[in-house]
Write an enzyme that holds these catalytic residues in place. Structure first.
Site, PDB file in Angstrom:
ATOM      1  N   PHE A  12       0.818  -1.221   0.000  1.00 31.36           N
ATOM      2  CA  PHE A  12       0.000   0.000   0.000  1.00 31.36           C
ATOM      3  C   PHE A  12       0.858   1.281   0.000  1.00 31.36           C
ATOM      4  CE2 PHE A  12      -2.169   2.798   3.368  1.00 31.36           C
ATOM      5  CZ  PHE A  12      -2.773   3.620   2.442  1.00 31.36           C
ATOM      6  N   THR A 124       6.481   2.614  12.732  1.00 26.23           N
ATOM      7  CA  THR A 124       5.078   2.908  13.045  1.00 26.23           C
ATOM      8  C   THR A 124       4.921   3.509  14.440  1.00 26.23           C
ATOM      9  OG1 THR A 124       2.978   1.808  13.543  1.00 26.23           O
ATOM     10  CG2 THR A 124       4.931   0.443  13.678  1.00 26.23           C
ATOM     11  N   ASP A 125       3.856   4.281  14.625  1.00 25.43           N
ATOM     12  CA  ASP A 125       3.576   4.829  15.969  1.00 25.43           C
ATOM     13  C   ASP A 125       3.187   3.725  16.952  1.00 25.43           C
ATOM     14  OD1 ASP A 125       1.010   4.234  15.030  1.00 25.43           O
ATOM     15  OD2 ASP A 125       0.187   6.235  15.374  1.00 25.43           O
ATOM     16  N   GLU A 126       2.845   2.532  16.421  1.00 25.21           N
ATOM     17  CA  GLU A 126       2.408   1.449  17.321  1.00 25.21           C
ATOM     18  C   GLU A 126       3.519   0.979  18.240  1.00 25.21           C
ATOM     19  OE1 GLU A 126      -0.106  -1.640  16.006  1.00 25.21           O
ATOM     20  OE2 GLU A 126      -1.226  -0.338  14.670  1.00 25.21           O
ATOM     21  N   TYR A 148       2.691  -7.753  16.170  1.00 20.38           N
ATOM     22  CA  TYR A 148       3.113  -6.870  15.069  1.00 20.38           C
ATOM     23  C   TYR A 148       3.989  -5.733  15.595  1.00 20.38           C
ATOM     24  CZ  TYR A 148       2.867  -2.800  11.996  1.00 20.38           C
ATOM     25  OH  TYR A 148       3.202  -1.692  11.256  1.00 20.38           O
ATOM     26  N   LYS A 152       7.961  -4.858  14.912  1.00 20.15           N
ATOM     27  CA  LYS A 152       8.440  -3.577  14.362  1.00 20.15           C
ATOM     28  C   LYS A 152       9.384  -2.902  15.362  1.00 20.15           C
ATOM     29  CE  LYS A 152       7.359  -1.668  10.995  1.00 20.15           C
ATOM     30  NZ  LYS A 152       7.919  -1.738   9.604  1.00 20.15           N
ATOM     31  N   ARG A 212      -7.400   6.589  16.554  1.00 19.00           N
ATOM     32  CA  ARG A 212      -6.188   6.540  15.745  1.00 19.00           C
ATOM     33  C   ARG A 212      -5.982   7.935  15.155  1.00 19.00           C
ATOM     34  NH1 ARG A 212      -5.966   2.682  18.301  1.00 19.00           N
ATOM     35  NH2 ARG A 212      -5.583   0.510  17.760  1.00 19.00           N
TER      36      ARG A 212
HETATM   37  P1  NAD Z   1       1.357  -3.653   3.178  1.00 15.40           P
HETATM   38  O1  NAD Z   1       1.028  -4.853   3.989  1.00 15.40           O
HETATM   39  O2  NAD Z   1       0.323  -3.070   2.290  1.00 15.40           O
HETATM   40  O3  NAD Z   1       2.640  -3.934   2.271  1.00 15.40           O
HETATM   41  C1  NAD Z   1       3.755  -4.643   2.721  1.00 15.40           C
HETATM   42  C2  NAD Z   1       4.563  -5.054   1.503  1.00 15.40           C
HETATM   43  O4  NAD Z   1       5.751  -5.740   1.946  1.00 15.40           O
HETATM   44  C3  NAD Z   1       3.815  -6.027   0.576  1.00 15.40           C
HETATM   45  O5  NAD Z   1       3.952  -5.624  -0.762  1.00 15.40           O
HETATM   46  C4  NAD Z   1       4.515  -7.369   0.807  1.00 15.40           C
HETATM   47  O6  NAD Z   1       4.486  -8.223  -0.311  1.00 15.40           O
HETATM   48  C5  NAD Z   1       5.919  -6.904   1.143  1.00 15.40           C
HETATM   49  N1  NAD Z   1       6.672  -7.885   1.934  1.00 15.40           N
HETATM   50  C6  NAD Z   1       6.248  -8.557   3.043  1.00 15.40           C
HETATM   51  N2  NAD Z   1       7.217  -9.375   3.488  1.00 15.40           N
HETATM   52  C7  NAD Z   1       8.284  -9.201   2.655  1.00 15.40           C
HETATM   53  C8  NAD Z   1       9.587  -9.749   2.614  1.00 15.40           C
HETATM   54  N3  NAD Z   1       9.991 -10.652   3.513  1.00 15.40           N
HETATM   55  N4  NAD Z   1      10.437  -9.338   1.647  1.00 15.40           N
HETATM   56  C9  NAD Z   1      10.033  -8.433   0.710  1.00 15.40           C
HETATM   57  N5  NAD Z   1       8.801  -7.900   0.699  1.00 15.40           N
HETATM   58  C10 NAD Z   1       7.939  -8.268   1.665  1.00 15.40           C
HETATM   59  O7  NAD Z   1       1.886  -2.585   4.231  1.00 15.40           O
HETATM   60  P2  NAD Z   1       1.772  -1.007   4.266  1.00 15.40           P
HETATM   61  O8  NAD Z   1       0.554  -0.635   4.997  1.00 15.40           O
HETATM   62  O9  NAD Z   1       2.043  -0.459   2.927  1.00 15.40           O
HETATM   63  O10 NAD Z   1       3.014  -0.677   5.228  1.00 15.40           O
HETATM   64  C11 NAD Z   1       4.314  -0.439   4.698  1.00 15.40           C
HETATM   65  C12 NAD Z   1       5.257  -0.163   5.840  1.00 15.40           C
HETATM   66  O11 NAD Z   1       4.800   0.974   6.585  1.00 15.40           O
HETATM   67  C13 NAD Z   1       5.367  -1.298   6.847  1.00 15.40           C
HETATM   68  O12 NAD Z   1       6.700  -1.405   7.262  1.00 15.40           O
HETATM   69  C14 NAD Z   1       4.484  -0.866   7.995  1.00 15.40           C
HETATM   70  O13 NAD Z   1       4.919  -1.415   9.222  1.00 15.40           O
HETATM   71  C15 NAD Z   1       4.672   0.639   7.958  1.00 15.40           C
HETATM   72  N6  NAD Z   1       3.540   1.424   8.459  1.00 15.40           N
HETATM   73  C16 NAD Z   1       2.286   1.244   7.968  1.00 15.40           C
HETATM   74  C17 NAD Z   1       1.255   2.066   8.420  1.00 15.40           C
HETATM   75  C18 NAD Z   1      -0.157   1.936   7.909  1.00 15.40           C
HETATM   76  O14 NAD Z   1      -1.045   2.590   8.451  1.00 15.40           O
HETATM   77  N7  NAD Z   1      -0.420   1.163   6.872  1.00 15.40           N
HETATM   78  C19 NAD Z   1       1.515   3.049   9.383  1.00 15.40           C
HETATM   79  C20 NAD Z   1       2.819   3.180   9.876  1.00 15.40           C
HETATM   80  C21 NAD Z   1       3.827   2.379   9.397  1.00 15.40           C
HETATM   81  O1  DAU Z   2      -0.729   3.066  13.663  1.00 14.04           O
HETATM   82  C1  DAU Z   2      -0.042   2.580  12.537  1.00 14.04           C
HETATM   83  C2  DAU Z   2      -0.506   1.180  12.228  1.00 14.04           C
HETATM   84  O2  DAU Z   2      -1.826   1.303  11.723  1.00 14.04           O
HETATM   85  C3  DAU Z   2       0.380   0.446  11.230  1.00 14.04           C
HETATM   86  O3  DAU Z   2       1.642   0.280  11.781  1.00 14.04           O
HETATM   87  C4  DAU Z   2      -0.229  -0.917  10.866  1.00 14.04           C
HETATM   88  O4  DAU Z   2       0.536  -1.550   9.877  1.00 14.04           O
HETATM   89  C5  DAU Z   2      -1.624  -0.687  10.353  1.00 14.04           C
HETATM   90  O5  DAU Z   2      -2.249  -1.930  10.084  1.00 14.04           O
HETATM   91  C6  DAU Z   2      -2.451   0.097  11.366  1.00 14.04           C
HETATM   92  O6  DAU Z   2      -2.719  -0.694  12.560  1.00 14.04           O
HETATM   93  P1  DAU Z   2      -4.140  -0.613  13.302  1.00 14.04           P
HETATM   94  O7  DAU Z   2      -4.321  -1.828  14.100  1.00 14.04           O
HETATM   95  O8  DAU Z   2      -4.318   0.695  13.987  1.00 14.04           O
HETATM   96  O9  DAU Z   2      -5.076  -0.591  11.987  1.00 14.04           O
HETATM   97  P2  DAU Z   2      -6.391  -1.402  11.588  1.00 14.04           P
HETATM   98  O10 DAU Z   2      -6.806  -0.872  10.255  1.00 14.04           O
HETATM   99  O11 DAU Z   2      -6.230  -2.867  11.727  1.00 14.04           O
HETATM  100  O12 DAU Z   2      -7.419  -0.917  12.687  1.00 14.04           O
HETATM  101  C7  DAU Z   2      -7.710   0.465  12.907  1.00 14.04           C
HETATM  102  C8  DAU Z   2      -8.701   0.550  14.065  1.00 14.04           C
HETATM  103  O13 DAU Z   2      -9.943  -0.009  13.641  1.00 14.04           O
HETATM  104  C9  DAU Z   2      -8.269  -0.206  15.290  1.00 14.04           C
HETATM  105  O14 DAU Z   2      -8.679   0.492  16.452  1.00 14.04           O
HETATM  106  C10 DAU Z   2      -9.043  -1.521  15.188  1.00 14.04           C
HETATM  107  C11 DAU Z   2     -10.331  -1.099  14.496  1.00 14.04           C
HETATM  108  N1  DAU Z   2     -10.957  -2.130  13.631  1.00 14.04           N
HETATM  109  C12 DAU Z   2     -10.183  -2.717  12.688  1.00 14.04           C
HETATM  110  C13 DAU Z   2     -10.687  -3.681  11.849  1.00 14.04           C
HETATM  111  C14 DAU Z   2      -9.834  -4.358  10.796  1.00 14.04           C
HETATM  112  C15 DAU Z   2     -12.287  -2.458  13.773  1.00 14.04           C
HETATM  113  O15 DAU Z   2     -13.005  -1.898  14.636  1.00 14.04           O
HETATM  114  N2  DAU Z   2     -12.804  -3.419  12.959  1.00 14.04           N
HETATM  115  C16 DAU Z   2     -12.062  -4.056  12.016  1.00 14.04           C
HETATM  116  O16 DAU Z   2     -12.607  -4.942  11.306  1.00 14.04           O
END
Ligand code: NAD
Ligand code: DAU
Length: 342
Positions: A12, A124-126, A148, A152, A212
């Site tokens: 993503f 991540t902030d997590e 998770y 991280k 969040r």
């Molecule tokens: P995502 O799950 O959409 O994408 C992760 C990508 O990494 C995928 O394309 C997957 O195929 C690839 N991948 C997984 N394991 C791998 C490996 N061993 N080698 C090579 N590629 C691999 O995740 P995202 O939401 O785009 O998050 C990207 C980064 O940002 C992550 O490191 C995540 O921890 C961090 N992050 C995400 C969020 C969020 O809200 N989505 C917030 C803060 C930080």
């Molecule tokens: O804060 C950054 C993180 O945000 C990233 O590091 C992670 O990769 C990303 O997945 C995300 O984690 P969260 O757990 O915060 O995101 P998620 O979309 O899973 O959930 C957001 C909020 O919504 C959380 O409070 C849980 C709630 N939720 C989630 C799902 C999937 C629901 O209530 N119902 C659901 O079905």
């Protein structure tokens, strides 16, 4: 010309980042290394794969031999690759430790060996855990609560150690929750939008009052790029938009924007160890010259529009192995919610 290695560039945030870089039409060369797990999707880079500035390699960040071929001559590594879904980490944490901890360790070793001048760890902030009031600062302790966020955190600590011990020029970004186009429908906002568009229930965890701090993906990508170019090695940068919202508020907005029936909203049993609130102080990245461009409601509207127009993209995902995961994660919870009503 800068040569960039972007791991996880078919996910993503990584794919939005790669497209932003390529859209600038600079002479930069981007190598995407992605394992294409269930979360990776080559369709996310559609329209860009034939660019002479992009090389796509399917592979694992934990594959040292492959890294020996890709890393020499790279000017900057952006490590987006990770297992990212908290709910899946609760079901099965092994792949999170393998990729997020061990994979990052291998990548760091190869960056050091091949003298890469900059290494950006996308964190991540997590890692900070939950905060009742106020906002996390980069100096706050790491207190992860899920497999998770623990994985991280392990990566963050290794990245820090490679700087302190070996002088590797690393930077860490810790962003809040991203949303926007191309996010896998397992995550909260795209799951709720796509379920609403399909007339399916929206499973809200617990009392729906978890908070969040939401950031539109383009804003995060610009911040990561800025940290990569102007950040100070060894430093951590929080990236948040200050848009703290309760989940129930977002769920209701999605119902409103999609025009779906409000009866679809279902309160289901909570996620174990569910962090109550995340909020970030982002003054440090703002001091580099960054600010958000997309407000929450504008970004959410844009996102709803994108998922409405790109149904083929997400239906392909939802109709595949995702449906088994969905039944496992939500089947019983939704039944219980119905029984409570009845
Ligand atoms: P995502 O799950 O959409 O994408 C992760 C990508 O990494 C995928 O394309 C997957 O195929 C690839 N991948 C997984 N394991 C791998 C490996 N061993 N080698 C090579 N590629 C691999 O995740 P995202 O939401 O785009 O998050 C990207 C980064 O940002 C992550 O490191 C995540 O921890 C961090 N992050 C995400 C969020 C969020 O809200 N989505 C917030 C803060 C930080
Ligand atoms: O804060 C950054 C993180 O945000 C990233 O590091 C992670 O990769 C990303 O997945 C995300 O984690 P969260 O757990 O915060 O995101 P998620 O979309 O899973 O959930 C957001 C909020 O919504 C959380 O409070 C849980 C709630 N939720 C989630 C799902 C999937 C629901 O209530 N119902 C659901 O079905």
């Amino acid at each position: 010309m800068r040569k960039m290695l972007v791991t996880g560039g078919a996910g993503f945030i990584g794919s939005n980042f790669v497209k932003m870089i390529l859209d600038r039409k600079s002479s930069n060369r981007v190598i995407v290394l992605d394992k294409l797990t269930y979360a990776g999707n080559i369709d996310n880079l559609r329209g860009y794969l034939s660019s002479p500035h992009l090389d796509f390699v399917r592979g694992d960040i934990g594959n040292a031999q492959l890294l020996d071929l890709l890393v020499p001559g790279v000017d900057i590594i952006y490590n987006f690759a990770a297992e990212t879904h908290v709910d899946r980490s609760i079901l099965e944490g092994g792949s999170f430790v393998r990729t997020d901890v061990m994979g990052t360790f291998t990548l760091l070793q190869k960056a050091l060996e091949h003298k890469v001048p900059r290494f950006v760890q996308v964190s991540t902030d997590e890692v900070y855990g939950s905060i009742e009031k106020g906002r996390f600062l980069e100096t706050d302790p790491i207190m992860p609560n899920s497999p998770y966020s623990a994985s991280k955190s392990g990566a963050d600590l290794l990245v820090r150690a490679f700087h302190k011990t070996y002088g590797l020029p690393v930077l860490i970004t810790r962003s809040s929750n991203n949303y926007g186009p191309f996010q896998h429908p397992e995550k909260f906002i795209p799951l709720f939008i796509t379920n609403a568009l399909e007339g399916k229930e929206l499973p809200l965890y617990g009392d729906g009052r978890n908070v969040r701090d939401w950031i539109f993906v383009d804003d995060n990508c610009r911040a990561i790029d800025l940290v990569g170019r102007r950040g100070k090695p060894g430093e951590v940068y929080n990236i948040g938009a200050g848009a703290e919202k309760e989940n129930r508020y977002i769920a209701r907005k999605i119902l409103e924007f999609t025009g779906a029936d409000s009866g679809l909203l279902k309160f289901v049993s909570d996620r174990p160890g569910h962090d109550r609130r995340y909020a970030l102080n982002s003054a440090k990245v703002k001091a580099l010259g960054w600010k958000t461009r997309t407000s929450f409601l504008k970004g959410l509207e844009k996102t709803v529009r994108w998922y409405s127009k790109n149904q083929r993209w997400w239906k392909k995902i939802k109709e595949g192995s995702f449906s088994e995961y969905y039944d496992r994660m939500y089947g019983e919870r939704l039944d219980q919610a119905k029984n409570r009503k009845g």
